[in-house]
Design a protein around this motif. Sequence first.
Motif, short mmCIF file in Angstrom:
data_model
loop_
_atom_site.label_atom_id
_atom_site.label_comp_id
_atom_site.label_asym_id
_atom_site.label_seq_id
_atom_site.Cartn_x
_atom_site.Cartn_y
_atom_site.Cartn_z
N GLU A 5 122.41 -7.38 68.19
CA GLU A 5 120.96 -7.50 68.34
C GLU A 5 120.29 -7.78 67.01
O GLU A 5 119.38 -8.61 66.91
N GLU A 6 120.74 -7.09 65.96
CA GLU A 6 120.16 -7.28 64.64
C GLU A 6 120.42 -8.68 64.11
O GLU A 6 119.56 -9.28 63.45
N GLN A 7 121.62 -9.21 64.39
CA GLN A 7 122.02 -10.50 63.82
C GLN A 7 121.76 -11.68 64.75
O GLN A 7 121.92 -12.83 64.36
N GLY A 8 121.37 -11.39 65.98
CA GLY A 8 121.14 -12.47 66.94
C GLY A 8 122.45 -13.10 67.40
O GLY A 8 122.50 -14.30 67.68
N GLY A 9 123.50 -12.27 67.50
CA GLY A 9 124.80 -12.76 67.93
C GLY A 9 125.21 -12.20 69.27
O GLY A 9 124.41 -11.57 69.97
N GLY A 10 126.47 -12.44 69.63
CA GLY A 10 127.01 -11.94 70.88
C GLY A 10 128.22 -11.05 70.63
O GLY A 10 128.59 -10.78 69.49
N ILE A 11 128.85 -10.61 71.71
CA ILE A 11 130.00 -9.70 71.62
C ILE A 11 131.17 -10.27 72.41
O ILE A 11 131.01 -10.68 73.57
N LEU A 12 132.34 -10.28 71.80
CA LEU A 12 133.57 -10.68 72.47
C LEU A 12 134.52 -9.49 72.48
O LEU A 12 134.88 -8.97 71.42
N VAL A 13 134.91 -9.02 73.66
CA VAL A 13 135.91 -7.96 73.79
C VAL A 13 137.27 -8.62 73.99
O VAL A 13 137.42 -9.53 74.82
N VAL A 14 138.25 -8.15 73.24
CA VAL A 14 139.60 -8.74 73.27
C VAL A 14 140.62 -7.66 73.62
O VAL A 14 140.63 -6.59 73.00
N THR A 15 141.46 -7.95 74.60
CA THR A 15 142.51 -7.00 74.97
C THR A 15 143.66 -7.75 75.61
O THR A 15 143.67 -8.98 75.67
N TYR A 40 138.06 -5.03 69.77
CA TYR A 40 139.42 -5.29 70.27
C TYR A 40 140.26 -4.02 70.34
O TYR A 40 140.04 -3.06 69.60
N ASP A 41 141.22 -4.02 71.26
CA ASP A 41 142.12 -2.90 71.45
C ASP A 41 143.00 -2.73 70.23
O ASP A 41 143.52 -3.70 69.67
N ALA A 42 143.21 -1.49 69.82
CA ALA A 42 143.97 -1.19 68.60
C ALA A 42 145.41 -1.66 68.67
O ALA A 42 146.04 -1.89 67.63
N TYR A 100 150.98 -18.28 70.32
CA TYR A 100 150.50 -17.53 69.17
C TYR A 100 149.34 -18.24 68.48
O TYR A 100 148.25 -17.69 68.36
N GLN A 101 149.59 -19.46 68.02
CA GLN A 101 148.53 -20.18 67.30
C GLN A 101 147.38 -20.53 68.24
O GLN A 101 146.23 -20.62 67.81
N GLY A 102 147.68 -20.69 69.53
CA GLY A 102 146.64 -21.07 70.48
C GLY A 102 145.61 -19.98 70.68
O GLY A 102 144.40 -20.22 70.52
N VAL A 103 146.05 -18.78 71.03
CA VAL A 103 145.07 -17.72 71.30
C VAL A 103 144.40 -17.26 70.01
O VAL A 103 143.22 -16.87 70.00
N MET A 104 145.13 -17.29 68.91
CA MET A 104 144.52 -16.98 67.61
C MET A 104 143.35 -17.92 67.34
O MET A 104 142.26 -17.50 66.94
N SER A 105 143.57 -19.19 67.61
CA SER A 105 142.55 -20.20 67.40
C SER A 105 141.41 -20.06 68.40
O SER A 105 140.25 -20.33 68.08
N ALA A 106 141.72 -19.63 69.61
CA ALA A 106 140.67 -19.45 70.63
C ALA A 106 139.71 -18.35 70.23
O ALA A 106 138.49 -18.48 70.38
N VAL A 107 140.25 -17.24 69.72
CA VAL A 107 139.39 -16.15 69.26
C VAL A 107 138.47 -16.65 68.14
O VAL A 107 137.26 -16.42 68.16
#
Length: 420
Positions: free
Chosen positions: A180-190, A135-137, A116-123
């Motif tokens: 693109e506007e913020q110069g960031g990336g995208i992380l999809v979580v499921t 992320y998936d609902a 629990y704390q591990g993947v929370m921290s990884a995100v």
Amino acid sequence: MIKDIFEKVVNNMGPIGSEAHYSHHYYSFPKLTGPLGPYMNFGGTRMLNWSLNDYLGLANHPEVLKADAEAAAETGLAYPMGARMMTGNTDLHEELEKQLAEYVGKEDAFLLNYGYQGVMSAVEAMVDSKDVVVYDAESHACLIDGVRLHRAKGGKTYTFKHNDMESLEKNLIRATKIAEEQGGGILVVTEGVFGMSGAVGSLDKIVAFKEKFQFRLLVDDAHGFGTMGKTGSGVPEHHGVQDGVDIHFSTFAKSMAMIGAFVAADHDIIMYLKYNMRSQTYAKALPMAFVKGALKRLQLIKENPQFKDNLWTVVRALQNGFKERGFDIGVTESCVTPVFLHGDYNLGIVTNLIRDMRENMNVFCSIIVYPVVPKGVILLRIIPTASHTLEDVDYTMKCFEEVQSKLKAGAYAEEAKVGA
């Protein structure tokens, strides 16, 4: 006017705790005692237990018990002392990481104290305020909490409808514009397997979106590890998209029946996580006894494919039995077996149903009600294991047929007193 925090929380126990005055130790925080297995004691009675996180039946395997006992006798539960980064690293911790990475088809892995704390921290570690999380609902609470940490840093998030690729695409379009506007990336979580419904995440379809959108994919495969795929390495293997899953997470709490977890990815990403996951950087290392126990379990999983085969024999018998009798088990394609009972059921009916199953039929399973599931639905979640037998399945079918008959006849409503 300042409020007393203690008075506030005592008077409002929250949505789950609101019924604690009568549910504690029976419906919530129950105590199952005796050796771990398909039969355990509850309230002094031997129960057929369908709420056991031991998919492959390793909890009481003789070699596992021997390895655990010898490891505890040799090192106790203190060694190594300190966090991994400071004084808690060992060759065996790194050997376990190497073997886990190889098993799930990744370059490297990082051993975690808790899932629990591990993947929370990884995100949280993977994204900053310029990045967007999609992320998936129906993601597990640990993922949701990781997303909350991202929001706390000012990060943008989008939710796509559960396993809905049209919804995912719409939100990837939105996320791309913001990134693109913020110069960031995208992380999809499921997830690989969704723990309530048993639905398998559409990882193949999500990975296919990489041809159109630029993002990285993190998958929580807690229920898939050990149970899905040709070798049992999980849902990414099941879908043939191990290379397309950028960060592969799983816990030891399901198929390995113990504490611990891991995250696997390219070497550079794992090195980054080792130095930036706060839940691990500032936490004591997983004790050596658990590391040795995990090595033994992983060895047995790899060398004994019959464990998974035995599990799926029980799963198929159970799920086919429910479907043949007209029960709604939803869209599960995994070992998780939900039984949905539909109707205008109040709390009293639900509590009487569970009491009947436990006290008269000696069957123990988890019950989930609103707000976790919609109103008018009772979810009885069955978790089969390789230790269960076909006789256990047959008996359970008879019990559920009786429960369904009583529900339709209104027997539980007539007896309902609590929450009616």
